[in-house]
Write an enzyme that holds these catalytic residues in place. Structure first.
Site, PDB file in Angstrom:
ATOM      1  N   ARG A  76     -10.404  -8.561   9.723  1.00 26.33           N
ATOM      2  CA  ARG A  76     -10.229  -9.486   8.638  1.00 26.33           C
ATOM      3  C   ARG A  76     -11.109 -10.591   8.779  1.00 26.33           C
ATOM      4  NH1 ARG A  76      -4.176  -8.377   8.988  1.00 26.33           N
ATOM      5  NH2 ARG A  76      -3.983  -6.743   7.320  1.00 26.33           N
ATOM      6  N   LYS A 100      -3.746   4.279   6.623  1.00 25.86           N
ATOM      7  CA  LYS A 100      -3.947   4.794   8.201  1.00 25.86           C
ATOM      8  C   LYS A 100      -3.840   6.457   8.256  1.00 25.86           C
ATOM      9  CE  LYS A 100      -2.719   0.848  10.921  1.00 25.86           C
ATOM     10  NZ  LYS A 100      -2.262   0.138   9.632  1.00 25.86           N
ATOM     11  N   ARG A 134       0.713  -1.020  -0.147  1.00 24.60           N
ATOM     12  CA  ARG A 134      -0.083  -0.040  -0.027  1.00 24.60           C
ATOM     13  C   ARG A 134       0.881   1.331  -0.091  1.00 24.60           C
ATOM     14  NH1 ARG A 134      -4.830  -0.881   2.440  1.00 24.60           N
ATOM     15  NH2 ARG A 134      -3.712  -2.441   3.942  1.00 24.60           N
ATOM     16  N   TYR A 135       1.798   1.245   0.569  1.00 20.73           N
ATOM     17  CA  TYR A 135       2.848   2.397   0.902  1.00 20.73           C
ATOM     18  C   TYR A 135       4.093   2.047   0.363  1.00 20.73           C
ATOM     19  CZ  TYR A 135      -0.117   3.369   4.745  1.00 20.73           C
ATOM     20  OH  TYR A 135      -1.370   3.789   5.613  1.00 20.73           O
ATOM     21  N   ASP A 162     -12.801  -0.774  12.763  1.00 18.28           N
ATOM     22  CA  ASP A 162     -12.829  -0.977  11.326  1.00 18.28           C
ATOM     23  C   ASP A 162     -14.279  -1.303  10.871  1.00 18.28           C
ATOM     24  OD1 ASP A 162     -10.223  -0.158  10.619  1.00 18.28           O
ATOM     25  OD2 ASP A 162      -9.546  -2.012  11.240  1.00 18.28           O
ATOM     26  N   ASP A 210      -8.136   3.532   9.843  1.00 17.37           N
ATOM     27  CA  ASP A 210      -7.713   2.870   8.654  1.00 17.37           C
ATOM     28  C   ASP A 210      -8.871   3.204   7.692  1.00 17.37           C
ATOM     29  OD1 ASP A 210      -5.734   1.037   7.263  1.00 17.37           O
ATOM     30  OD2 ASP A 210      -5.753   0.015   9.130  1.00 17.37           O
ATOM     31  N   CYS A 242     -11.493 -13.122  16.898  1.00 18.26           N
ATOM     32  CA  CYS A 242     -12.145 -11.943  17.890  1.00 18.26           C
ATOM     33  C   CYS A 242     -13.351 -11.391  17.138  1.00 18.26           C
ATOM     34  CB  CYS A 242     -10.933 -10.759  17.785  1.00 18.26           C
ATOM     35  SG  CYS A 242      -9.447 -11.410  18.253  1.00 18.26           S
ATOM     36  N   ARG A 253       6.928  -0.158   2.693  1.00 18.77           N
ATOM     37  CA  ARG A 253       6.452  -1.448   3.396  1.00 18.77           C
ATOM     38  C   ARG A 253       5.649  -2.310   2.561  1.00 18.77           C
ATOM     39  NH1 ARG A 253       3.489   3.258   6.762  1.00 18.77           N
ATOM     40  NH2 ARG A 253       4.643   4.454   5.140  1.00 18.77           N
ATOM     41  N   CYS A 268     -13.036  -8.637  14.680  1.00 10.97           N
ATOM     42  CA  CYS A 268     -11.743  -8.702  13.473  1.00 10.97           C
ATOM     43  C   CYS A 268     -11.961  -7.886  12.286  1.00 10.97           C
ATOM     44  CB  CYS A 268     -11.447 -10.124  13.367  1.00 10.97           C
ATOM     45  SG  CYS A 268     -10.051 -10.355  12.214  1.00 10.97           S
ATOM     46  N   CYS A 286      -5.754 -18.216  13.181  1.00 13.18           N
ATOM     47  CA  CYS A 286      -5.302 -17.364  14.607  1.00 13.18           C
ATOM     48  C   CYS A 286      -5.725 -18.272  15.791  1.00 13.18           C
ATOM     49  CB  CYS A 286      -6.108 -16.296  14.704  1.00 13.18           C
ATOM     50  SG  CYS A 286      -6.068 -14.820  13.462  1.00 13.18           S
TER      51      CYS A 286
HETATM   52  S1  SF4 Z   1      -8.116  -9.504  15.224  1.00 12.10           S
HETATM   53 FE1  SF4 Z   1      -8.453 -10.853  13.674  1.00 12.10          FE
HETATM   54  S2  SF4 Z   1      -6.451 -11.412  12.798  1.00 12.10           S
HETATM   55 FE2  SF4 Z   1      -6.224 -10.483  14.936  1.00 12.10          FE
HETATM   56  S3  SF4 Z   1      -5.973 -12.283  16.298  1.00 12.10           S
HETATM   57 FE3  SF4 Z   1      -8.136 -11.731  16.429  1.00 12.10          FE
HETATM   58  S4  SF4 Z   1      -8.971 -12.776  14.616  1.00 12.10           S
HETATM   59 FE4  SF4 Z   1      -6.924 -12.948  14.346  1.00 12.10          FE
END
Ligand code: SF4
Length: 345
Positions: free
Chosen positions: A111, A312, A89-90, A268, A305, A106, A93, A109, A102
């Site tokens: 993603r 960001k 993206r940049y 997000d 973001d 979460c 990096r 999350c 994972c």
């Molecule tokens: S925020 Fe998303 S990518 Fe990060 S640990 Fe939790 S589930 Fe996994």
């Protein structure tokens, strides 16, 4: 304390007493849409149903409320992907998505539609991604994320560190991980040895002081004592850490553990996460409440973001201008303007 087993899926959440049997049927669609997993370590940090740790991992019916503005790829990883597993993206990096797995899933999350699906990046794709990095001397930093890169074995991490160290223009590797807090037993001596001496920074994702138990403290100490610089990132979560007191306690605890608070992310626009999202004004008020109350060394940058992959930005006046009625004009790092609307209350 007795070691607890990890919880996988809704039925095990019910068996663990974190979801009531009466509630379970309403959560079946959530399980069909988004993965459910919580480590034994996190289960051990739950003090009561619905508390600050439980709510991060236990599914809720509100996850099926998908708002118009919510996106499958809220931060635009795919928009800037030149080869599989890489986001560029940049100019200086790249993000290398080494795994989609994972240790925990979460509920907020960013993603959540991508994690858990494909596992580890196949070696052919990894080689292509490393070739891309090697062919672009402007790339000075490689950010390992996923999923959680530290689910990989110490042997694989060591192999990756060695391969990246052979690319002369890469100054720094950054690993974003939740492992030291949610699965501290995975911070083994072998993993620490794989990271020791590498030009690596570890950014630990943690959102509430209650998550960080004695085992996590010991894991962070192992990393710190190996000379690995530690930063933190947290997500601002409504009803979990959206108070000055909760943030102060988290950042003070991190400082004691030699972890510098780095980013506080505005939540997000991932699908089904609206119940976790504060307004930008609420987030800015919290940051103002911390200023003067705790040392500047403990204060992270509050960032957004920009939806769609525009990068960001810190949520300060130069980048976030209030237009009234919950509407913001966000200015990206290249001077582009974007409208962002706070969730309705
Ligand atoms: S925020 Fe998303 S990518 Fe990060 S640990 Fe939790 S589930 Fe996994």
């Amino acid at each position: 304390m007795t070691e607890q087993r990890a919880i996988n899926g809704l039925a095990e959440m019910v068996a663990a007493g974190l979801v009531s049997p009466a509630q379970a049927p309403s959560l079946t669609p959530v399980e069909e849409a988004f993965r459910i997993r919580m480590t034994g370590a996190m289960r051990g940090r739950v003090l009561g149903v619905g508390d600050a740790v439980a709510r991060q991992f236990v599914p809720e019916a509100a996850e099926m409320i998908i708002r118009e503005e919510e996106l499958a790829d809220p931060i635009g990883d795919e928009v800037y992907s030149p080869v599989k597993g890489l986001t560029h993206r940049y100019p200086d990096r790249v993000i290398l998505h080494v795994t989609k797995t994972c240790e925990v899933y979460c509920r907020f999350c960013f993603r959540r539609e991508a994690v858990g699906d494909e596992g580890t990046l196949p070696d052919t794709d990894l080689v292509a991604a490393l070739d891309y990095i090697a062919l672009h001397p402007a790339i000075r930093e490689v950010i390992l994320t996923g999923g959680d890169p530290l689910v990989l074995s110490a042997r694989r991490i060591k192999g990756l560190m060695d391969r990246l160290s052979m690319i002369a223009h890469v100054d720094q590797v950054r690993i974003h991980t939740r492992i030291p807090v949610v699965a501290p037993e995975k911070v083994t001596e072998a993993l620490v040895a794989a990271l020791r001496g590498a030009r690596v920074w570890v950014v630990v994702h943690t959102n509430h002081a209650q998550e960080i138990g004695e085992a996590a403290e010991a894991a962070l100490a192992r990393l710190a004592e190996a000379g690995i610089p530690l930063l933190s990132q947290s997500v601002l979560l409504r009803g979990i850490n959206d108070s000055v007191a909760a943030l102060e306690e988290l950042f003070r605890k991190l400082m004691r553990l030699r972890v510098k608070p780095y980013y506080l992310h505005h939540c997000d626009l991932a699908k089904g996460t609206g119940h976790f999202r504060t307004t930008i004004a609420e987030g800015k008020a919290l940051m103002a409440g911390l200023r003067g109350r705790i040392s500047g060394t403990l204060i992270p940058t509050y960032v957004l973001d920009i939806p769609g992959g525009y990068g960001k930005v810190p949520l300060v006046r130069d980048h976030a201008e209030p237009l009234g009625d919950g509407l913001w004009r966000i200015t990206d790092w290249q001077g582009g303007h974007h409208l962002y609307r706070d969730p309705e209350r």
